[in-house]
Design an enzyme around this catalytic site. Structure first.
Site, mmCIF file in Angstrom:
data_model
loop_
_atom_site.group_PDB
_atom_site.id
_atom_site.type_symbol
_atom_site.label_atom_id
_atom_site.label_comp_id
_atom_site.label_asym_id
_atom_site.label_seq_id
_atom_site.Cartn_x
_atom_site.Cartn_y
_atom_site.Cartn_z
ATOM 1 N N ASP A 250 0.680 -1.136 0.054
ATOM 2 C CA ASP A 250 -0.066 0.076 -0.018
ATOM 3 C C ASP A 250 0.879 1.321 -0.039
ATOM 4 O O ASP A 250 2.184 1.092 0.133
ATOM 5 C CB ASP A 250 -0.943 -0.035 1.305
ATOM 6 C CG ASP A 250 -1.766 1.182 1.298
ATOM 7 O OD1 ASP A 250 -2.554 1.559 0.337
ATOM 8 O OD2 ASP A 250 -1.818 1.769 2.459
ATOM 9 N N SER A 251 0.458 2.484 -0.241
ATOM 10 C CA SER A 251 1.273 3.532 -0.204
ATOM 11 C C SER A 251 1.577 3.904 1.430
ATOM 12 O O SER A 251 2.631 4.632 1.648
ATOM 13 C CB SER A 251 0.282 5.076 -0.601
ATOM 14 O OG SER A 251 -0.837 4.886 0.208
ATOM 15 N N TYR B 208 -1.013 8.258 -2.628
ATOM 16 C CA TYR B 208 -0.981 7.651 -3.881
ATOM 17 C C TYR B 208 -2.236 8.501 -4.640
ATOM 18 O O TYR B 208 -2.335 8.688 -5.871
ATOM 19 C CB TYR B 208 -1.480 6.249 -4.121
ATOM 20 C CG TYR B 208 -0.119 5.427 -4.054
ATOM 21 C CD1 TYR B 208 1.247 5.919 -3.864
ATOM 22 C CD2 TYR B 208 -0.287 3.922 -4.138
ATOM 23 C CE1 TYR B 208 2.234 5.103 -4.045
ATOM 24 C CE2 TYR B 208 0.832 3.177 -4.077
ATOM 25 C CZ TYR B 208 2.202 3.855 -4.143
ATOM 26 O OH TYR B 208 3.095 2.949 -4.070
ATOM 27 N N GLY B 209 -3.172 8.700 -3.909
ATOM 28 C CA GLY B 209 -4.356 9.160 -4.526
ATOM 29 C C GLY B 209 -4.413 10.463 -5.223
ATOM 30 O O GLY B 209 -5.044 10.291 -6.430
ATOM 31 N N CYS C 36 -4.761 -1.889 -1.423
ATOM 32 C CA CYS C 36 -4.952 -0.665 -1.717
ATOM 33 C C CYS C 36 -5.808 -0.378 -3.077
ATOM 34 O O CYS C 36 -5.487 -1.018 -3.956
ATOM 35 C CB CYS C 36 -3.328 -0.111 -1.901
ATOM 36 S SG CYS C 36 -3.164 1.495 -2.517
ATOM 37 N N GLU D 66 -1.860 8.834 8.171
ATOM 38 C CA GLU D 66 -0.572 8.708 8.012
ATOM 39 C C GLU D 66 -0.024 9.196 9.282
ATOM 40 O O GLU D 66 1.198 8.726 9.810
ATOM 41 C CB GLU D 66 0.051 9.111 6.777
ATOM 42 C CG GLU D 66 -0.265 8.266 5.621
ATOM 43 C CD GLU D 66 0.430 6.764 5.773
ATOM 44 O OE1 GLU D 66 1.744 6.740 6.043
ATOM 45 O OE2 GLU D 66 -0.228 5.957 5.327
ATOM 46 N N CYS E 293 -10.988 2.926 0.397
ATOM 47 C CA CYS E 293 -9.683 3.427 0.649
ATOM 48 C C CYS E 293 -9.445 2.596 1.878
ATOM 49 O O CYS E 293 -10.019 2.790 2.853
ATOM 50 C CB CYS E 293 -9.379 4.932 0.684
ATOM 51 S SG CYS E 293 -7.811 5.199 1.388
ATOM 52 N N THR E 294 -8.153 1.814 1.936
ATOM 53 C CA THR E 294 -7.968 1.066 3.009
ATOM 54 C C THR E 294 -7.451 1.860 4.266
ATOM 55 O O THR E 294 -7.551 1.372 5.411
ATOM 56 C CB THR E 294 -6.920 0.110 2.699
ATOM 57 O OG1 THR E 294 -5.890 0.503 1.753
ATOM 58 C CG2 THR E 294 -7.462 -1.085 1.481
ATOM 59 N N HIS E 295 -7.260 2.967 3.940
ATOM 60 C CA HIS E 295 -6.871 4.035 5.124
ATOM 61 C C HIS E 295 -8.007 4.099 6.099
ATOM 62 O O HIS E 295 -7.989 4.352 7.307
ATOM 63 C CB HIS E 295 -6.062 5.293 4.886
ATOM 64 C CG HIS E 295 -4.871 5.207 4.418
ATOM 65 N ND1 HIS E 295 -4.322 4.778 3.339
ATOM 66 C CD2 HIS E 295 -3.654 5.839 4.992
ATOM 67 C CE1 HIS E 295 -3.050 4.756 3.205
ATOM 68 N NE2 HIS E 295 -2.520 5.193 4.158
HETATM 69 N N1 DGL Z 1 -4.929 3.308 1.076
HETATM 70 C C1 DGL Z 1 -5.097 3.773 -0.435
HETATM 71 C C2 DGL Z 1 -6.329 2.992 -0.755
HETATM 72 O O1 DGL Z 1 -6.947 2.200 -0.605
HETATM 73 C C3 DGL Z 1 -4.178 4.830 -0.698
HETATM 74 C C4 DGL Z 1 -4.407 5.876 -0.145
HETATM 75 C C5 DGL Z 1 -3.473 7.069 -0.765
HETATM 76 O O2 DGL Z 1 -2.227 6.766 -0.719
HETATM 77 O O3 DGL Z 1 -3.932 7.865 -1.269
HETATM 78 O O4 DGL Z 1 -6.744 3.774 -1.906
#
Ligand code: DGL
Length: 282
Positions: free
Chosen positions: A11-12, A43-44, A74, A153, A185-187
């Site tokens: 993941d990021s 990453y978004g 991710c 983060e 989003c997994t965050h």
């Molecule tokens: N956790 C990620 C996702 O599921 C990426 C979030 C990011 O880095 O913007 O999309």
């Protein structure tokens, strides 16, 4: 033997830990190699091409480290790289993620579903295709929650700024009659308490992590790659190896806060588009 090979996950940053939690609950005997690309988080906003480049290099690294299966916890990296990675490695089982629009559309009673994901996820074909295939007749509202990944983060998943971002996203959705929120989003599962507090007890929150873990389990079985090798019986617990392209001490701290675990975290660096260990750079 396959039993000593890890599942590779990336993941990021810390978002994939919400899926790692589900993987470990579902597959306690498996070793996992978790890669956080914190040099590039978030990453978004980066767009599909750039995220695909990072993802392909990370996959090369994970494969070089012995990964027997790759899971992409991710949504953004899956949107950018799931298809190209499957083309590059047709023999390797690869599990990706997409916002869980399908179960949300099946269960909504009001016919209004909210999706929280990143701009690059919303841009990808994967998302367009799930909405088209599964959300006919359902109103799908979207929000990219700008800044929320950065808050998570930084260890402020349920802080005042995260709440402000989530209120701005969710309150208009509630006004439309939304009864289901997709955590795309997994965050975002780490902001669960704040989300629950804003939407109240009646709104359903959909986190696909358990479904991803079950998919990994069935692919391991299909490819005869499971750690136990037989009927799921094992007394051994798998280990997790954490690697980051960012600050190892910061990831160690987040793992402590988010998973209540004392992790040893290795640092790697990006060099000319490839992931290398600090030693290799010399
Ligand atoms: N956790 C990620 C996702 O599921 C990426 C979030 C990011 O880095 O913007 O999309």
């Amino acid at each position: 033997m396959t039993s000593s090979q890890p599942i590779g996950a990336f993941d990021s940053g810390v978002g994939g830990l919400s899926v790692l939690r589900a993987l470990r609950a579902q597959l306690p005997a498996e070793d996992i190699l978790y890669f956080a690309d914190q040099a590039h988080v978030p990453y978004g906003p980066r767009g599909l091409d750039e995220v695909r480049g990072f993802s392909e290099a990370i996959a090369r690294y994970l494969i070089a480290e012995g990964a027997k299966l790759i899971v992409i916890p991710c949504n953004t990296a899956s949107a950018a790289a799931l298809k190209p990675l499957r083309q590059l490695y047709p023999e390797l089982p690869i599990v990706g993620m997409e916002p869980a629009v399908k179960p949300a559309a099946e269960h909504t009673e009001s016919g209004v579903v909210g999706v929280l994901a990143t701009p690059t996820t919303f841009e990808g074909e994967l998302y367009a295709s799930v909405v088209e295939r599964f959300a006919q007749g359902v109103t799908v509202l979207q929000d990219a929650c700008p800044g929320l990944v950065e808050e998570i983060e930084a260890g402020r998943a349920n802080g005042p700024e995260a709440r402000r971002i989530l209120e701005a996203a969710l309150q208009p959705m509630l006004a439309w009659g939304m009864d289901t929120v997709v955590l795309g989003c997994t965050h975002y599962p780490f902001a669960f308490d704040t989300i629950r507090d804003i939407v109240g007890p009646a709104v359903r929150l959909v986190d696909p992590a358990p479904a991803v873990a079950r998919r990994v389990e069935s692919l391991l079985a299909e490819h005869a790659l499971a750690a136990t090798g037989e009927a799921g019986v094992t007394s051994e617990r798998g280990s997790t190896r954490y690697v980051t392209s960012g600050d190892p001490a910061a990831l160690q701290q987040r793992v402590r806060e988010l998973l209540a675990e004392d992790a040893v975290v290795e640092g790697v660096v990006w060099d000319d588009g490839e992931v290398i260990t600090a030693d290799e750079r010399g």
